[in-house]
Design an enzyme around this catalytic site. Structure first.
Site, PDB file in Angstrom:
ATOM      1  N   CYS A   1      -2.587  -5.121  -9.183  1.00  0.00           N
ATOM      2  CA  CYS A   1      -2.885  -3.669  -9.187  1.00  0.00           C
ATOM      3  C   CYS A   1      -2.957  -3.344 -10.673  1.00  0.00           C
ATOM      4  O   CYS A   1      -3.283  -2.169 -10.852  1.00  0.00           O
ATOM      5  CB  CYS A   1      -1.633  -3.046  -8.454  1.00  0.00           C
ATOM      6  SG  CYS A   1       0.047  -3.342  -9.139  1.00  0.00           S
TER       7      CYS A   1
ATOM      8  N   GLY B   1       0.798  -1.336  -0.025  1.00  0.00           N
ATOM      9  CA  GLY B   1       0.069   0.082  -0.042  1.00  0.00           C
ATOM     10  C   GLY B   1       0.858   1.271  -0.139  1.00  0.00           C
ATOM     11  O   GLY B   1       1.945   1.474   0.126  1.00  0.00           O
TER      12      GLY B   1
END
Length: 516
Positions: free
Chosen positions: A243, A192
């Site tokens: 992602c 993250g």
């Protein structure tokens, strides 16, 4: 704090291994890398199942594919590359000597845990680096087990003791101590935004990535049925935990109805207005993503919002009107939910894609389904991302699994995305090249460097890392490690072993004193 001495012990052992491994030649490195890749490949199914069981994210068969791609697949992709032997450019009169970074701290995520461990360990070993794996706490067991398997394969093939290490019980203080310790030569952060920012602010060199939020544009020239299938397959791939998965679908109005029909035919469910409202409330309470949805399948999410779908439903499509930051469906989701909007023409489609990336995902990835080269060129030029996949699902397209981009679990976002690299992470990023540059004057000759190398094959087993007597991992009466003899060092093995042990012990004690 307990974390500081523990970090010191891990890093000293890694430095010991890195110093020895930096002397290995290309043939020795290739043998070690092949052995590690094969061990990972053989256990791809086991660790895929273990990752899904531990994290409750993703799809086992898709994680198998990623584990295979990040073990044997990575090695085959770089098979013809040599990151060890000096490179000689006689025309420019430059000789390049490869220098490994040293100790790589690999932060790995919960979404793609084992594939990322495989990927980072193999890249580190290709470039003669030692690597310390710091897994996400929610994926610590499968990540640690995978790292230990690779470590055993590496040492069995002749790598130094401690060349691959892993933190069994990750904690914030321990990871922070590792990141800030000067014995860490480079941090490779996948996770993250908070993790990446912490790596960049650690004071050590760091390679990190920004978040993804991929727009995908389908224009009027696209093969609509093929585009729909690719988009649904991509959203369903490992339940969108990569992602690079598509986040917002932008359809040109002329083909929007046909595209919706095709999406449904290939396993998507188009939500009505009421279901879309319930989805927003469940997925984005208070405007932030509900992390319970990450890596879950479409049926699980549908059930939570009171929506009945068929068992064959693989993705949920949520229509919305305007690409603005206040519309939560324009944000990254990491699950098989895709926001969808329509535009009047290609020019407006490109502007909508730009708007998605401005909300989040700058520098990362975008996708387009089109057969118009001018539209594709304008899309790539105006949408501020560093990789654009064309006529392919973006989950596996921008990650290099279904395109000829470098296969990678770490996607650089460049300066626009506040990242230190713009390409998919690859071996070159974990090393430097020292350059011997001769006088450019044609009258000054350069001797023949062809075939010369300062590195040698190890003549025997590497010495084990000399542990302190109070180290719980050490034997009560540790044997003095044997020293690898080389043609460049003719000395008594017993004396050299004692010196090596004393140096390591003194360095470890001093490091702990300094950190207190």
């Amino acid at each position: 704090m307990i974390a500081v001495p523990q970090a010191g012990q891990l890093l000293e052992r890694a430095r010991f291994a890195a110093a020895a491994y930096a002397d290995y030649d290309q043939a020795s490195v290739a043998r070690i890398v092949d052995a590690v890749a094969e061990a990972g490949y053989r256990n791809a199914e086991h660790f895929a199942a273990a990752a899904v069981a531990e994290t409750e994210m993703g799809v086992v068969e898709h994680k198998v594919a990623k584990n295979r791609a990040c073990s044997r697949g990575i090695v085959e992709f770089y098979r013809d590359q040599d990151y060890v032997t000096p490179r000689v450019d006689t025309a420019r009169k430059i000789v390049e000597i490869p220098r490994p970074a040293g100790v790589v701290l690999a932060l790995t995520p919960t979404t793609n845990p084992v594939a990322t461990v495989y990927f980072k360990v193999i890249l580190a070993l290709m470039t003669r680096n030692a690597v310390v794996v710091a897994p996400h706490p929610r994926a610590k067991q499968c990540s640690a087990d995978a790292a230990r398997l690779l470590a055993e394969a590496a040492t069995a093939a002749g790598a130094p003791d401690g060349i691959v290490q892993v933190i069994d019980e990750p904690s914030l203080p321990l990871v922070e101590a590792l990141m800030s310790d000067e014995r860490t030569d480079v941090i490779v952060a996948t996770g993250g935004t908070g993790v990446v920012r912490a790596a960049y602010s650690s004071g050590n060199p760091a390679l990190g990535v920004g978040p993804g939020n991929v727009p995908v544009f389908v224009d009027a020239t696209a093969d609509i049925d093929a585009a729909a299938k690719r988009i649904v397959d991509s959203k369903a791939f490992d339940n969108s935990v990569l992602c690079t998965n598509e986040s917002v679908l932008i359809a040109e109005e002329a083909v929007a109805v046909k595209l919706r029909t095709a999406l449904t035919r290939h396993g998507a469910h188009i939500l009505d207005e009421d279901a879309t409202i319930r989805l927003r409330e469940f997925m984005f309470p208070d405007g932030a993503l509900n992390t319970e949805v990450v890596g879950r399948d479409a049926a699980w999410i549908a059930e939570r919002i009171g929506l009945r779908v068929t068992p064959k439903t693989r993705a949920l499509i949520a229509p919305f009107a305007d690409v603005i930051g206040e519309e939560v469906l324009t944000h990254e989701k990491l699950c098989p939910v895709l926001g969808m909007t329509t535009v009047a023409d290609a020019s407006r489609g490109i502007r909508a894609a730009r708007a998605v990336v401005r909300i989040a995902g700058a520098g990362h990835s975008a996708a387009i389904h089109s057969n118009d080269a001018s539209v594709i060129t304008e899309f790539a030029a105006k949408v501020p991302v560093l990789r654009v996949s064309v006529n392919v699902g973006n989950s596996t397209g921008s990650s290099g699994l279904d395109t000829n981009l470098a296969p990678s679990m770490t996607i650089g976002t460049g300066f626009v995305g506040r990242s230190s690299i713009g390409e998919n992470l690859q071996p070159e990023n974990l090393m430097n090249w020292a350059r011997i540059a001769y006088n450019a004057d044609a009258g000054v000759t350069m001797p023949n460097f062809a075939g010369l190398s300062p590195w040698r094959a190890p003549a025997g087993p590497e010495p084990a890392y000399p542990r302190a007597s109070n180290d719980p991992a050490a034997d009560a009466t540790p044997a003095a490690p044997a020293v690898r003899p080389t043609a460049r060092r003719a000395a008594d093995p017993g004396i050299e072993a004692l010196r090596a042990e004393l140096r390591a012990l003194v360095a470890e004690e001093l490091a702990q004193l300094i950190k207190r």
